[in-house]
Design an enzyme around this catalytic site. Structure first.
Site, PDB file in Angstrom:
ATOM      1  N   PHE A   1     -15.624   7.624 -21.801  1.00 51.83           N
ATOM      2  CA  PHE A   1     -14.248   7.206 -22.074  1.00 51.83           C
ATOM      3  C   PHE A   1     -13.687   6.538 -20.830  1.00 51.83           C
ATOM      4  O   PHE A   1     -13.615   7.149 -19.774  1.00 51.83           O
ATOM      5  CB  PHE A   1     -13.344   8.377 -22.483  1.00 51.83           C
ATOM      6  CG  PHE A   1     -11.962   7.910 -22.851  1.00 51.83           C
ATOM      7  CD1 PHE A   1     -11.696   7.452 -24.130  1.00 51.83           C
ATOM      8  CD2 PHE A   1     -10.945   7.877 -21.912  1.00 51.83           C
ATOM      9  CE1 PHE A   1     -10.428   6.976 -24.477  1.00 51.83           C
ATOM     10  CE2 PHE A   1      -9.676   7.397 -22.245  1.00 51.83           C
ATOM     11  CZ  PHE A   1      -9.430   6.955 -23.530  1.00 51.83           C
TER      12      PHE A   1
ATOM     13  N   ASP B   1     -16.024   6.518 -12.468  1.00 53.75           N
ATOM     14  CA  ASP B   1     -14.684   6.713 -13.029  1.00 53.75           C
ATOM     15  C   ASP B   1     -14.316   8.182 -12.820  1.00 53.75           C
ATOM     16  O   ASP B   1     -14.800   9.056 -13.529  1.00 53.75           O
ATOM     17  CB  ASP B   1     -14.717   6.329 -14.520  1.00 53.75           C
ATOM     18  CG  ASP B   1     -13.389   6.607 -15.230  1.00 53.75           C
ATOM     19  OD1 ASP B   1     -12.544   7.332 -14.667  1.00 53.75           O
ATOM     20  OD2 ASP B   1     -13.221   6.103 -16.360  1.00 53.75           O
TER      21      ASP B   1
ATOM     22  N   LYS C   1      -4.679   9.433 -13.503  1.00 50.88           N
ATOM     23  CA  LYS C   1      -4.237  10.770 -13.922  1.00 50.88           C
ATOM     24  C   LYS C   1      -3.544  11.579 -12.811  1.00 50.88           C
ATOM     25  O   LYS C   1      -2.365  11.400 -12.590  1.00 50.88           O
ATOM     26  CB  LYS C   1      -5.406  11.530 -14.555  1.00 50.88           C
ATOM     27  CG  LYS C   1      -5.778  10.948 -15.923  1.00 50.88           C
ATOM     28  CD  LYS C   1      -6.464  11.931 -16.846  1.00 50.88           C
ATOM     29  CE  LYS C   1      -6.431  11.433 -18.280  1.00 50.88           C
ATOM     30  NZ  LYS C   1      -7.590  10.617 -18.650  1.00 50.88           N
TER      31      LYS C   1
HETATM   32  C1  LIG Z   1      -7.766   9.231 -19.156  1.00 53.65           C
HETATM   33  C2  LIG Z   1      -8.949   8.482 -18.721  1.00 53.65           C
HETATM   34  C3  LIG Z   1      -8.952   7.079 -18.642  1.00 53.65           C
HETATM   35  C4  LIG Z   1      -7.788   6.241 -19.103  1.00 53.65           C
HETATM   36  O1  LIG Z   1      -6.623   6.447 -18.352  1.00 53.65           O
HETATM   37  P1  LIG Z   1      -5.221   5.875 -18.891  1.00 53.65           P
HETATM   38  O2  LIG Z   1      -4.276   6.182 -17.774  1.00 53.65           O
HETATM   39  O3  LIG Z   1      -4.910   6.616 -20.161  1.00 53.65           O
HETATM   40  O4  LIG Z   1      -5.375   4.435 -19.125  1.00 53.65           O
HETATM   41  C5  LIG Z   1     -10.082   6.453 -18.167  1.00 53.65           C
HETATM   42  N1  LIG Z   1     -11.163   7.158 -17.779  1.00 53.65           N
HETATM   43  C6  LIG Z   1     -11.195   8.496 -17.836  1.00 53.65           C
HETATM   44  C7  LIG Z   1     -12.423   9.225 -17.374  1.00 53.65           C
HETATM   45  C8  LIG Z   1     -10.105   9.207 -18.313  1.00 53.65           C
HETATM   46  O5  LIG Z   1     -10.162  10.538 -18.413  1.00 53.65           O
END
Ligand SMILES: *Cc1c(COP(=O)(O)O)cnc(C)c1O
Length: 407
Positions: A135, A220, A249
């Site tokens: 994700f 990420d 986050k």
């Molecule tokens: C939440 C998340 C995203 C996306 O972040 P947003 O601020 O909602 O755009 C991308 N990568 C990971 C691993 C996430 O947990």
């Protein structure tokens, strides 16, 4: 405003992108939130791994108030002292050399993808290998990197150049590298995909492959970063370093901010005009984030996350011995998943909320617990007790033998 009124306005005036629980919060303190009716909840969701200092933390609140009273925004056409200070802190505490600031996780990943492509452009490399069940966010390129077809449906065609590969399968990854590959992009621990951990040695071999083939390793850490896993960044657990690191986050403790960090040789690919963001790295977001990161450091919250995470996992595993509905408990620091034998995670989430505990389901059979790092052992005990009651209320205990069901 009463819950019912908020629900009616939301239904009428907001696009229907979220399934929302019928709760409207009015305030928070530490690991607790209070709704508009005055009921208090223990928050083991933390705004989806965002509110890392809990709610209304005095240092974060003061930083926002003081910065707002001076100046909030001037644009990146001028120097921004808190942005420079935050970049210095992040670089000095990571394996990277330079930062770019934006406003969300998806945007951080967009910037990382652009940077990796620009870096590879001279050699005609543009493809990025990604892991299934990943994700990376909801904007189009981040969505293309998100190898979960359910998120793609209805939005095709997506930007090309993303190659999904089985997670934790190093041979498949190695076989997918071509002369067009510029990068491998992974979450060190998959979050939204169900809290899936890398198998031992996997990330180390990925790092070596990147070194051998001249590929950029993009990690990420939007969900795993900022101390959540008991290290400032999750990659530290696996003895590797990324070339590009994305954060969001928890970075602002709830104030929107995202960041891309990169090693110098990669970061240099960006030149003036290549990328930008009007809001990215503004005074307010950076002052808030600087308060968050320095509080994490000064209050020893990373070590605390490691200790409380171990305690939480131990308590959950003890619970699992008497609750057959739990098939597995896995976690690192305060990023914890409880896997159930049936697809009842959404019902358990509802039952827990009614009993005053907030958490969510990342899969129909998987609960996620990502509390603020400031929780106490008493908070863990309370959460585990409520979870036990919620599991008991949802799962029907088998009390009598099934008779005469044939062969
Ligand atoms: C939440 C998340 C995203 C996306 O972040 P947003 O601020 O909602 O755009 C991308 N990568 C990971 C691993 C996430 O947990």
């Amino acid at each position: 405003m009463e819950t019912q009124t908020v629900a009616e306005l939301t239904e009428k005036y907001l696009m229907n992108t979220y399934k929302r629980a019928p709760v409207a919060f009015a305030s928070g303190q530490g690991a607790r939130l209070t709704d508009v009716e005055g009921k208090t909840y223990l928050d083991f969701l933390a705004g989806i791994a965002v509110s890392i200092l809990g709610h209304n933390h005095p240092r974060l609140t003061a930083a926002v108030q003081q910065q707002a009273a001076r100046v909030i925004h001037t644009s990146n056409l001028y120097l921004i002292p808190p942005q420079a200070q935050l970049a210095q802190w992040l670089v000095e505490h990571s394996a990277c050399d330079q930062a770019f600031f934006c406003n969300s996780g998806a945007e951080a990943n967009e910037a990382a993808i652009k940077l990796a492509r620009k870096f590879g452009a001279g050699e005609g490399r543009f493809e990025i290998l990604v892991a299934d069940q990943s994700f990376h966010g909801r904007t189009l390129a981040a969505l293309a990197a998100t190898a979960q077809p359910k998120y793609h449906k209805g939005f095709e065609p997506l930007p090309p150049g993303f190659v999904p590969v089985q997670w934790n399968d190093f041979s498949a990854l190695e076989a997918a590298v071509t002369p067009r590959t510029c990068a491998i992009m992974l979450e060190p621990i998959q979050g939204e995909g169900g809290l899936r951990f890398p198998s031992p040695g996997y990330l180390g071999t990925v790092r070596r492959l990147c070194d051998e083939r001249g590929l950029v390793l993009i990690l990420d850490e939007i969900q795993t970063g900022m101390g959540r896993t008991g290290r400032l960044f999750a990659y530290e657990h696996f003895g590797i370093e990324p070339d590009i690191l994305t954060l969001a986050k928890a970075l602002g403790g709830g104030v929107p901010i995202g960041a891309v960090l990169a090693k110098k040789h990669v970061a240099q690919a960006f030149q003036p005009g290549d990328h930008g963001s009007t809001f990215g790295g503004n005074f307010l977001a950076c002052a808030a984030s600087f308060a968050v990161v320095t509080t994490i450091e000064q209050d020893g919250l990373i070590q605390h996350a490691a200790e409380l995470g171990t305690y939480l996992v131990d308590q959950l595993r003890t619970l699992a011995r008497t609750h057959s509905a739990i098939t597995e408990v896995r976690g690192l620091g305060l990023m914890v998943a409880v896997e159930l034998s049936t697809e009842t995670a959404p019902q358990v989430v509802d039952a827990a909320r009614e009993r005053g505990l907030l958490l969510n389901a990342v899969q129909p059979n998987t609960l996620r617990l990502v509390p603020p790092l400031v929780i106490t052992r008493q908070d863990v005990d309370e959460a585990v007790r409520i979870l036990a009651e919620s599991l008991a209320s949802v799962t029907q205990p088998v009390t009598t033998a099934v008779v005469g069901h044939g062969s």
